[in-house]
Design an enzyme around this catalytic site. Structure first.
Site, PDB file in Angstrom:
ATOM      1  CB  CYS A 188       8.390  -0.240   4.468  1.00  0.00           C
ATOM      2  SG  CYS A 188       8.421   0.910   5.744  1.00  0.00           S
ATOM      3  CB  CYS A 195       4.511   7.453   3.460  1.00  0.00           C
ATOM      4  SG  CYS A 195       6.132   6.514   3.428  1.00  0.00           S
ATOM      5  CB  CYS A 234      -0.790   1.048   3.591  1.00  0.00           C
ATOM      6  SG  CYS A 234      -1.974   0.934   4.810  1.00  0.00           S
TER       7      CYS A 234
END
Ligand code: SF4
Length: 249
Positions: free
Chosen positions: A125, A211, A236
């Site tokens: 994602c 998140c 990330c």
């Protein structure tokens, strides 16, 4: 094939870091803007540090393009801040979006909230919603300004003022590298810099809404990011020091 934006050796990088180590954040920004005119860009997540950098850049005579990534899963407060900042500094903040086809396929295969089911899905994602748009936004530039600080997490302790990012083939500059959280807040308050109202509600670090959670007193600054994952693995892909080290070693 990725086009190489800049060539620099490890030795040159080391010398550059020594040469620039005594500059203030504003002087450092001015140095790069003068040295790489039209080739320097700033990515803002609209976080506290990035708001300081936007304010510093606004005081320079040469404009630097500013962009942000809209993952499609942001907090409403973050969207508000994009507009407030644009108006306050009279600047364009270019907003990059993920590829609609990639998002559609990912969600079709793994579900809309895939990030909770595995770290692999969470990274997928982040890759589709953040890393790929970032790659496009940085394309053609030589210098990438970020708001990273050493104090933000254990994984960021080894960051340098200037480093080469092999993932995006670009020089990465962190002008606030050694600033403390207190110094960032002092600058924000003294200069009346607009900031995300979530910071006043226990969110020291703000990412995508599903998140990010508020943190409790004494918790790590980034404890609220991907809180269900093991700490130490919570980057990330945009700023992954481990990946950078592996690629350069
Ligand atoms: S932070 Fe969460 S919602 Fe945002 S891109 Fe990464 S996994 Fe997806």
């Amino acid at each position: 094939m990725t086009k190489k934006n800049i060539n620099i050796t490890t030795e040159e990088l080391k010398k550059l870091n020594e040469q620039l180590s005594s500059l203030t954040a504003k002087e450092l920004l001015a140095w790069f803007v003068a040295r790489y005119p039209g080739k320097t860009i700033f990515s803002s997540s609209m976080g506290l540090e990035d708001q300081v950098i936007t304010d510093l850049l606004a005081s320079l005579s040469n404009p630097v393009p500013v962009f942000t990534l809209d993952t499609g899963r942001m907090f409403p407060e973050t969207y508000d801040l994009i507009d407030i900042t644009r108006q306050r500094y009279n600047i364009v903040i270019e907003v990059w979006f993920p590829d609609g086809g990639q998002v559609r396929r990912m969600v079709g295969e793994h579900g809309i909230n895939l990030f909770y089911s595995s770290q692999e899905n969470r990274k997928l994602c982040c890759h589709i919603r953040k890393t790929e748009p970032l790659r496009q936004a940085l394309s053609g530039y030589s210098v990438w300004i970020t708001g990273l600080r050493r104090e933000q997490s254990a994984a960021r302790q080894d960051l340098e003022l200037v480093s080469f990012d092999p993932e995006f083939n670009i020089l990465k500059v962190n002008p606030l590298l050694n600033w403390s959280t207190a110094e960032v807040w002092e600058y924000i308050r003294l200069n009346r810099v607009p900031y995300n109202t979530l910071h006043d509600q226990g969110y020291p670090s703000i990412g995508c809404q599903p998140c990010t959670r508020a943190v409790m007193e004494g918790e790590d600054i980034r404890a609220g990011r991907w809180w269900w994952e093991e700490s130490g693995k919570k980057e990330c892909g945009l700023h992954d020091p481990l990946k950078a080290k592996q690629k350069s070693s």
